[in-house]
Motif scaffolding. Structure first.
Motif, PDB file in Angstrom:
ATOM      1  N   TRP A   3      83.666 -99.008   1.957  1.00  0.00           N
ATOM      2  CA  TRP A   3      82.913 -99.605   0.864  1.00  0.00           C
ATOM      3  C   TRP A   3      82.598 -98.511  -0.150  1.00  0.00           C
ATOM      4  N   ALA A  40      76.238-102.129  -0.519  1.00  0.00           N
ATOM      5  CA  ALA A  40      77.354-101.646   0.280  1.00  0.00           C
ATOM      6  C   ALA A  40      76.878-101.167   1.646  1.00  0.00           C
ATOM      7  N   VAL A  57      80.670 -95.931   4.080  1.00  0.00           N
ATOM      8  CA  VAL A  57      80.089 -96.319   2.799  1.00  0.00           C
ATOM      9  C   VAL A  57      80.017 -95.077   1.914  1.00  0.00           C
ATOM     10  N   VAL A  96      82.244-101.964  -4.735  1.00  0.00           N
ATOM     11  CA  VAL A  96      80.943-102.610  -4.944  1.00  0.00           C
ATOM     12  C   VAL A  96      80.355-101.929  -6.176  1.00  0.00           C
TER      13      VAL A  96
END
Length: 209
Positions: free
Chosen positions: A70, A112, A125, A102
Motif C-alpha cells: 500500500w 493505508a 505500507v 492510496v
C-alpha cells in the motif's frame, strides 16, 4: 485470531537540507531555525518510498514476505498509473502480492495503515511526500521531504513492535487544507477553525476506542 501490529519499520530522509534562516533573506518572510529535508533532482516520492521500504524489509523476520503493498502520497510521480507497482518491482515482491495506490490527501497514509492491518496477512505500507509551499510560507519552512514504511503482520509472524488494541473513528466533512489538481501548493483555512473541529472529533474517536 493472533494479534496484529507492526513487525518492522523503515525511514528515509534525503541528504540535502535547506537552512530555514535563509528563507527570510530570499523571500522577505517566513524562515525559522534549523533545517528541512529537500529531495534531490533525481528523487521523487517513488524513490523515497523504495528506500524506506528496503530498510523495513531488511529487518523483517525470516521467511516473512509482504502479501500486499500500500503506497500513500499526495505528490505521485504519475497519474493514471499505479505508482505502487514501481515500488513493488524495485523490491522484487512476489507477483501474487497486489500493489495499491492510496493517494490524494495528507491523511491517506492512515487509511493505508488500517487497510494493511485488516488484510489478514503481512502487508507493507509505504508513505512518501515532497512538500512544497509559497516562498516564505509556513508550509515551505515547516514541511520536508521524506518517506516511511511499516511491515505489518501478526504475532505468529514474529515479535510485534506495536500491537493494535482497538480502533475508534469519527468522520466529518470540512475544508481545512486543499489543493486542486494542477496546483503546486496547498491552501489553508484559518488554523483555529481546523483545531476546533479536530479536537472534538479526536476526543470522540478516542472515547469510542
Amino acid at each position: 485470531m493472533a494479534s496484529r501490529g507492526i513487525l518492522t519499520y523503515g525511514a528515509y530522509l534525503p541528504y540535502r537540507r535547506l537552512d530555514r534562516s535563509e528563507i527570510r533573506a530570499v523571500a522577505g518572510t517566513g524562515g525559522g531555525t534549523g533545517t528541512r529535508t529537500v529531495a534531490s533532482y533525481d528523487e521523487d516520492t517513488t524513490t523515497l518510498g523504495v528506500a524506506a521500504a528496503r530498510a523495513a524489509l531488511a529487518a523483517a523476520p525470516a521467511g516473512v514476505r509482504p502479501g500486499s503493498l500500500w503506497f500513500a502520497t499526495v505528490s505521485p510521480a504519475y497519474v493514471d498509473k499505479t505508482n505502487a507497482t514501481a515500488i513493488h518491482a524495485a523490491l522484487r515482491l512476489d507477483a501474487e502480492a497486489p500493489a495499491f495506490d492510496v493517494n490524494g490527501a495528507v491523511r491517506s497514509a492512515v487509511g493505508a495503515l488500517r487497510a494493511g492491518l485488516a488484510s489478514g496477512e503481512p502487508a507493507l505500507v509505504v508513505a512518501a511526500d515532497m512538500r512544497t509551499g509559497l516562498p516564505g510560507s509556513s508550509d515551505e519552512a515547516v514541511g520536508g521531504d521524506g518517506a516511511s514504511a511499516l511491515l505489518l503482520g501478526s504475532a505468529e509472524d514474529g515479535p510485534l513492535l506495536a500491537e493494535v488494541v482497538s480502533w475508534g473513528s469519527a468522520t466529518e466533512e470540512f475544508l481545512d487544507r486543499w489543493r486542486t489538481p494542477g496546483d503546486s501548493r496547498s491552501k489553508l483555512w484559518e488554523e483555529r477553525f481546523g483545531e476546533n473541529r479536530y479536537v472534538a472529533l479526536g476526543a470522540k474517536a478516542w472515547d469510542d476506542a
